[in-house]
Each structure stands twice: as C-alpha cells, then as structure tokens.
Write a protein that holds these residues in place. Structure first.
Motif, PDB file in Angstrom:
ATOM      1  N   LEU A  59     -14.289  -1.798  -0.001  1.00  0.00           N
ATOM      2  CA  LEU A  59     -14.832  -3.002  -0.635  1.00  0.00           C
ATOM      3  C   LEU A  59     -13.771  -4.049  -0.906  1.00  0.00           C
ATOM      4  CD1 LEU A  59     -17.570  -3.064  -3.326  1.00  0.00           C
ATOM      5  CD2 LEU A  59     -15.458  -4.297  -3.781  1.00  0.00           C
ATOM      6  N   ARG A  60     -12.547  -3.620  -1.258  1.00  0.00           N
ATOM      7  CA  ARG A  60     -11.485  -4.556  -1.625  1.00  0.00           C
ATOM      8  C   ARG A  60     -10.612  -4.950  -0.433  1.00  0.00           C
ATOM      9  NH1 ARG A  60     -10.274  -7.606  -4.306  1.00  0.00           N
ATOM     10  NH2 ARG A  60      -8.314  -7.013  -5.296  1.00  0.00           N
ATOM     11  N   LEU A  61     -10.792  -4.326   0.727  1.00  0.00           N
ATOM     12  CA  LEU A  61      -9.921  -4.616   1.868  1.00  0.00           C
ATOM     13  C   LEU A  61     -10.428  -5.828   2.643  1.00  0.00           C
ATOM     14  CD1 LEU A  61      -9.107  -1.099   3.367  1.00  0.00           C
ATOM     15  CD2 LEU A  61      -8.063  -2.301   1.436  1.00  0.00           C
ATOM     16  N   PRO A  62      -9.534  -6.532   3.324  1.00  0.00           N
ATOM     17  CA  PRO A  62      -9.971  -7.665   4.151  1.00  0.00           C
ATOM     18  C   PRO A  62     -10.821  -7.195   5.325  1.00  0.00           C
ATOM     19  CG  PRO A  62      -7.631  -7.213   4.473  1.00  0.00           C
ATOM     20  CD  PRO A  62      -8.064  -6.375   3.322  1.00  0.00           C
ATOM     21  N   GLU A  63     -11.687  -8.077   5.784  1.00  0.00           N
ATOM     22  CA  GLU A  63     -12.587  -7.723   6.882  1.00  0.00           C
ATOM     23  C   GLU A  63     -11.821  -7.366   8.153  1.00  0.00           C
ATOM     24  OE1 GLU A  63     -15.523 -10.721   7.430  1.00  0.00           O
ATOM     25  OE2 GLU A  63     -16.111 -10.757   5.316  1.00  0.00           O
ATOM     26  N   ALA A  64     -10.644  -7.955   8.335  1.00  0.00           N
ATOM     27  CA  ALA A  64      -9.853  -7.673   9.537  1.00  0.00           C
ATOM     28  C   ALA A  64      -9.432  -6.210   9.624  1.00  0.00           C
ATOM     29  CB  ALA A  64      -8.616  -8.570   9.567  1.00  0.00           C
ATOM     30  N   LEU A  65      -9.386  -5.529   8.473  1.00  0.00           N
ATOM     31  CA  LEU A  65      -9.008  -4.112   8.458  1.00  0.00           C
ATOM     32  C   LEU A  65     -10.210  -3.204   8.257  1.00  0.00           C
ATOM     33  CD1 LEU A  65      -5.688  -4.263   6.391  1.00  0.00           C
ATOM     34  CD2 LEU A  65      -5.937  -3.740   8.829  1.00  0.00           C
ATOM     35  N   GLY A  66     -11.400  -3.760   8.414  1.00  0.00           N
ATOM     36  CA  GLY A  66     -12.605  -2.955   8.291  1.00  0.00           C
ATOM     37  C   GLY A  66     -13.213  -2.934   6.916  1.00  0.00           C
ATOM     38  N   GLY A 108      -2.695   5.722  10.184  1.00  0.00           N
ATOM     39  CA  GLY A 108      -3.149   6.988   9.640  1.00  0.00           C
ATOM     40  C   GLY A 108      -4.663   7.116   9.614  1.00  0.00           C
ATOM     41  N   ALA A 109      -5.165   7.677   8.520  1.00  0.00           N
ATOM     42  CA  ALA A 109      -6.577   8.042   8.429  1.00  0.00           C
ATOM     43  C   ALA A 109      -7.463   6.913   7.931  1.00  0.00           C
ATOM     44  CB  ALA A 109      -6.718   9.255   7.508  1.00  0.00           C
ATOM     45  N   LEU A 110      -6.975   5.672   7.910  1.00  0.00           N
ATOM     46  CA  LEU A 110      -7.757   4.588   7.330  1.00  0.00           C
ATOM     47  C   LEU A 110      -9.157   4.452   7.940  1.00  0.00           C
ATOM     48  CD1 LEU A 110      -8.003   2.276   5.329  1.00  0.00           C
ATOM     49  CD2 LEU A 110      -6.970   0.760   7.031  1.00  0.00           C
ATOM     50  N   PRO A 111      -9.324   4.420   9.274  1.00  0.00           N
ATOM     51  CA  PRO A 111     -10.677   4.228   9.815  1.00  0.00           C
ATOM     52  C   PRO A 111     -11.662   5.313   9.391  1.00  0.00           C
ATOM     53  CG  PRO A 111      -9.013   3.855  11.507  1.00  0.00           C
ATOM     54  CD  PRO A 111      -8.303   4.447  10.340  1.00  0.00           C
ATOM     55  N   VAL A 112     -11.222   6.572   9.416  1.00  0.00           N
ATOM     56  CA  VAL A 112     -12.149   7.647   9.038  1.00  0.00           C
ATOM     57  C   VAL A 112     -12.353   7.701   7.525  1.00  0.00           C
ATOM     58  CG1 VAL A 112     -11.928   9.110  11.080  1.00  0.00           C
ATOM     59  CG2 VAL A 112     -10.194   9.259   9.282  1.00  0.00           C
ATOM     60  N   LEU A 113     -11.359   7.256   6.759  1.00  0.00           N
ATOM     61  CA  LEU A 113     -11.547   7.162   5.313  1.00  0.00           C
ATOM     62  C   LEU A 113     -12.583   6.097   4.990  1.00  0.00           C
ATOM     63  CD1 LEU A 113     -10.898   7.630   2.323  1.00  0.00           C
ATOM     64  CD2 LEU A 113      -8.938   6.090   2.582  1.00  0.00           C
ATOM     65  N   LEU A 114     -12.479   4.932   5.586  1.00  0.00           N
ATOM     66  CA  LEU A 114     -13.434   3.862   5.323  1.00  0.00           C
ATOM     67  C   LEU A 114     -14.852   4.266   5.713  1.00  0.00           C
ATOM     68  CD1 LEU A 114     -11.482   0.644   6.411  1.00  0.00           C
ATOM     69  CD2 LEU A 114     -11.727   1.643   4.125  1.00  0.00           C
ATOM     70  N   ALA A 115     -14.973   5.127   6.708  1.00  0.00           N
ATOM     71  CA  ALA A 115     -16.287   5.620   7.125  1.00  0.00           C
ATOM     72  C   ALA A 115     -16.799   6.731   6.209  1.00  0.00           C
ATOM     73  CB  ALA A 115     -16.221   6.120   8.564  1.00  0.00           C
ATOM     74  N   GLY A 116     -15.958   7.200   5.302  1.00  0.00           N
ATOM     75  CA  GLY A 116     -16.354   8.278   4.415  1.00  0.00           C
ATOM     76  C   GLY A 116     -16.332   9.645   5.066  1.00  0.00           C
ATOM     77  N   GLU A 117     -15.676   9.742   6.212  1.00  0.00           N
ATOM     78  CA  GLU A 117     -15.656  11.008   6.937  1.00  0.00           C
ATOM     79  C   GLU A 117     -14.586  11.957   6.425  1.00  0.00           C
ATOM     80  OE1 GLU A 117     -15.289   9.999  11.037  1.00  0.00           O
ATOM     81  OE2 GLU A 117     -17.131   8.822  11.079  1.00  0.00           O
ATOM     82  N   VAL A 118     -13.576  11.431   5.733  1.00  0.00           N
ATOM     83  CA  VAL A 118     -12.538  12.263   5.128  1.00  0.00           C
ATOM     84  C   VAL A 118     -12.232  11.726   3.741  1.00  0.00           C
ATOM     85  CG1 VAL A 118     -11.484  12.879   7.353  1.00  0.00           C
ATOM     86  CG2 VAL A 118     -10.627  10.889   6.072  1.00  0.00           C
ATOM     87  N   VAL A 119     -11.697  12.595   2.902  1.00  0.00           N
ATOM     88  CA  VAL A 119     -11.238  12.210   1.570  1.00  0.00           C
ATOM     89  C   VAL A 119      -9.715  12.180   1.584  1.00  0.00           C
ATOM     90  CG1 VAL A 119     -11.139  12.864  -0.861  1.00  0.00           C
ATOM     91  CG2 VAL A 119     -13.258  13.184   0.435  1.00  0.00           C
ATOM     92  N   VAL A 120      -9.148  11.025   1.250  1.00  0.00           N
ATOM     93  CA  VAL A 120      -7.693  10.849   1.225  1.00  0.00           C
ATOM     94  C   VAL A 120      -7.277  10.531  -0.201  1.00  0.00           C
ATOM     95  CG1 VAL A 120      -5.725   9.604   2.178  1.00  0.00           C
ATOM     96  CG2 VAL A 120      -7.767   9.965   3.588  1.00  0.00           C
ATOM     97  N   LEU A 121      -6.404  11.355  -0.768  1.00  0.00           N
ATOM     98  CA  LEU A 121      -5.920  11.161  -2.130  1.00  0.00           C
ATOM     99  C   LEU A 121      -4.435  10.826  -2.118  1.00  0.00           C
ATOM    100  CD1 LEU A 121      -7.630  14.196  -3.912  1.00  0.00           C
ATOM    101  CD2 LEU A 121      -8.480  11.843  -3.709  1.00  0.00           C
ATOM    102  N   THR A 122      -4.024   9.961  -3.013  1.00  0.00           N
ATOM    103  CA  THR A 122      -2.615   9.583  -3.111  1.00  0.00           C
ATOM    104  C   THR A 122      -1.930  10.430  -4.172  1.00  0.00           C
ATOM    105  OG1 THR A 122      -3.105   7.317  -2.431  1.00  0.00           O
ATOM    106  CG2 THR A 122      -1.005   7.699  -3.537  1.00  0.00           C
ATOM    107  N   ALA A 123      -0.933  11.198  -3.736  1.00  0.00           N
ATOM    108  CA  ALA A 123      -0.196  12.095  -4.639  1.00  0.00           C
ATOM    109  C   ALA A 123       1.028  11.358  -5.162  1.00  0.00           C
ATOM    110  CB  ALA A 123       0.199  13.373  -3.893  1.00  0.00           C
ATOM    111  N   TRP A 124       0.841  10.593  -6.229  1.00  0.00           N
ATOM    112  CA  TRP A 124       1.897   9.707  -6.726  1.00  0.00           C
ATOM    113  C   TRP A 124       2.481  10.159  -8.052  1.00  0.00           C
ATOM    114  CZ3 TRP A 124       1.185   7.323 -11.486  1.00  0.00           C
ATOM    115  CH2 TRP A 124      -0.123   7.383 -12.003  1.00  0.00           C
ATOM    116  N   GLN A 125       1.706  10.925  -8.844  1.00  0.00           N
ATOM    117  CA  GLN A 125       2.085  11.174 -10.234  1.00  0.00           C
ATOM    118  C   GLN A 125       2.891  12.466 -10.371  1.00  0.00           C
ATOM    119  OE1 GLN A 125      -1.267  10.912 -12.851  1.00  0.00           O
ATOM    120  NE2 GLN A 125      -0.044  11.074 -14.716  1.00  0.00           N
ATOM    121  N   GLU A 126       4.053  12.357 -11.002  1.00  0.00           N
ATOM    122  CA  GLU A 126       4.908  13.525 -11.219  1.00  0.00           C
ATOM    123  C   GLU A 126       4.926  13.983 -12.667  1.00  0.00           C
ATOM    124  OE1 GLU A 126       8.830  13.009  -9.533  1.00  0.00           O
ATOM    125  OE2 GLU A 126       8.045  11.725  -7.938  1.00  0.00           O
ATOM    126  N   HIS A 127       4.572  13.084 -13.600  1.00  0.00           N
ATOM    127  CA  HIS A 127       4.636  13.396 -15.023  1.00  0.00           C
ATOM    128  C   HIS A 127       3.349  12.945 -15.706  1.00  0.00           C
ATOM    129  CE1 HIS A 127       8.880  14.168 -14.345  1.00  0.00           C
ATOM    130  NE2 HIS A 127       8.999  12.963 -13.821  1.00  0.00           N
TER     131      HIS A 127
END
Length: 357
Positions: A59-66, A108-127
């Motif tokens: 929803l927040r991405l530009p149309e050029a990236l799907g 990477g997995a952006l196209p299949v993530l946008l289609a809802g075919e895979v779940v991609v989580l960002t592992a950023w938090q250490e504390h």
C-alpha cells in the motif's frame, strides 16, 4: 489544499476502510481469531495472500515497484479496522519488510511478498524496548512477530559503518518461538549469513523510516481495538440490568465511560495528526516527534481503555470466553512493539525542543 483533493483523499480512506471488511467483518465476529489462537503459525496463510491480492502489503510503495502509492492516512485507516477485528496476520511487519526490499531496488522476495505468497519478516531487534538497530554480526534477533509462519527473514548487519541488508530463507534458519498472551507467537533468530543473500549495502535511513511507520501503524491498530472494546462495553451497559435498572444509567459508570471515550478521542487525534504530518513530508526530528507522541498516547490509552472495559463488564469480562478480554490480551502484546510508551516519551522529549527551534 483545494477541496477536490481533500474529497478524493477522504474517499480513498473510506474505500480502504470498506475493503477491510473482507478479513475483519463489521460487528466484531471473532470466531476465526479464536480458532487461530495458540496454534502454529497463528494466522491464516490464505488470508495473508488475500491481503496481498488487495494491495495492502504494498500500500505504501510506489506503483513502479508494484505498490499502491497511498499515504499513511490510508494505511492507518486500514490498520485501525484490522485492530477492531483483532486480525492476527502480520501485515504491519510485512509492510516494513516490503519497504526495505523496495529500498534495496526491488530485489529478493519483494514480488512474491507483495502478492502475499510468502511472509517476510525483518530481524532488526537485538534488545528489548528499542528502536536502535546495531546490526551486530552473529547477534540473535529477537521479538519477531508471528515468526512461526515466516518464509524469509531480512537481516540488517553493520558493515563498514553502514547497515547492509541480507535475505535469509526461514528453512535455513535457527528460530526459537514462544507463545504470547494473545495466542500468537514471537521468534528469536540466530542468523547464519553464510546461507544468506546480500541485497543492499546501506538501508539504514530506509529502516529508520520504516520503523517509524510501523510504530504509527501499530498505534492505529491499537486505536481500532480500543474503539471496538468500548463499543462492546456500551452495548453491555445499555442492556445489563441490576437492582431493576439498566446499569448504564448509574452515574458512576457514566463518568467512567466518558473518561474512556475521551482517551479514545485523544488517541485518534494523535494518530491522525501524525499521519497527516508524515504524508505532508515531515522529516527528521519533526517526524520522530509526531510518531512518538502518537505511539506513546496509543500504548498508554490501549491498556487503560481495555482494562476499564473489562471492569465495566464486571465478572463476565474476566472470562476468556467473553470477547472483550481478547482486546486486553492484544494490547498487552502490541503496546511495546516498535517502542513502548516510555521509550517514545523519552524520544519525544529529546527531539521536541529541536522541532520548536
């Protein structure tokens, strides 16, 4: 701003709210949510795919990236509706990941993530309770929401003073999962970047913006939950009788209900103000101040409102079979995601003097 664009924006937000009924039916039917609690992965992959088909993940991405190219006003309206329905699918974490993959050039997995075919989580938090991303090599990454259903992880790592971004298959990852109060799960990832693919050399600025947006959307989700819990409580106060009277006519309960309504109204004002500021281009300290004010308000109010709603229900509110308690459980899990109220108050105090200058 002219009247026409404002009317168009209002219509866009209305349509987004209406579309949420596909997975969060009006009226608060929670059987699906109850059936998924304390099960793996804790959400319905089919519903997540439906979210992708409706364009929500991008929803927040530009149309050029799907993506759909919409603003935070629309995104917050969607999150609010999903919060009212206690929707467990990890849409907000997925939107965060989509933003990083877009910043990496759509790799990477952006196209299949946008289609809802895979779940991609960002592992950023250490504390616990932080918005800082050290990117420490080989450090465990914690508090990954709904990690039991992840297909890929994005791992920021510090390299030469910058945050590089790696993509790692969940099948090749060591993940430990723990249950949460609401019946979902949180994961801890021990990354093995020898199995990962490098996507970008520096996503630090994009990640900071994505975390701010995720914090604001989480606040909007909490707003939807507290509004629905309050609506259930008003229905109860209008029908339950005690000593031959409708309990909603008792002045003491009316005062408590009025206080709850005020907390919700203040939260809505903070969320909508922050979304408008970010959509108008707020950056730097002004952006951080707007987000932190809204998230701190939402986190505090969600706990206060849902607890009060349970008490106004009396004994039945404390039973797990009664739906109002599910909103408190959800608030207990989400209030600290992307920063607790205390953290955001500290951040607001740190940056607000600079904004005023």
């Amino acid at each position: 701003m002219s009247a026409a664009p404002m009317d168009d924006r209002a219509e866009s937000i209305r349509m987004i709210r209406d579309s949420a009924a596909a997975v969060a039916p009006p009226g608060g039917e929670l059987k699906r949510v109850r059936d998924l609690r304390f099960q793996d992965p804790g959400f319905d992959a089919g519903v997540f795919r439906q979210m992708g088909e409706m364009g929500w993940i991008g929803l927040r991405l530009p149309e050029a990236l799907g993506g759909a190219g919409l603003g935070l006003g629309e995104a917050c309206a969607l999150a609010e509706e999903l919060g009212a329905g206690l929707v467990p699918e990890p849409l907000i974490p997925a939107m965060l990941s989509a933003g990083l993959l877009a910043a990496a050039g759509g790799k990477g997995a952006l196209p299949v993530l946008l289609a809802g075919e895979v779940v991609v989580l960002t592992a950023w938090q250490e504390h616990p309770d932080t918005l800082e991303v050290p990117g420490t090599p080989d450090a465990s990454r914690r508090f990954l929401p709904m990690a039991a259903g992840a297909d890929f992880f994005l791992v920021p790592q510090q390299e030469g003073g910058r945050l590089a971004l790696y993509e790692l298959s969940a099948a090749r990852s060591a993940v430990t999962v723990e249950r949460t109060q609401d019946g979902g799960n949180l994961g801890m990832l021990t990354p093995n970047l020898r199995e990962a693919t490098k996507l970008a050399d520096d996503i630090g600025p994009a990640l900071a913006e994505a975390l701010d947006e995720a914090a604001l959307l989480t606040g909007a989700y909490l707003l939807g939950g507290m509004e629905r819990a309050f609506a259930m409580t008003l229905d109860y106060l209008r029908t339950r009788q005690q000593f031959g009277r409708i309990i909603g006519t008792f002045q003491a309960l009316q005062h408590r209900a009025a206080d709850v309504k005020m907390q919700i109204a203040l939260t809505r004002a903070s969320i909508e103000s922050a979304a408008a500021a970010l959509d108008a281009g707020a950056s730097g300290d002004a952006r951080r101040a707007a987000v932190s004010r809204a998230k701190a308000r939402a986190a505090d109010a969600a706990m206060r409102v849902t607890r009060e709603c349970i008490q106004l229900h009396g004994g039945i509110g404390y039973t797990d079979q009664y739906d109002v308690g599910l909103y408190l459980r959800k608030a207990m899990v989400l209030t600290n995601q992307y920063g607790s109220a205390a953290l955001h108050r500290r951040r607001f105090m740190a940056v607000s003097p600079k904004v005023e200058e």
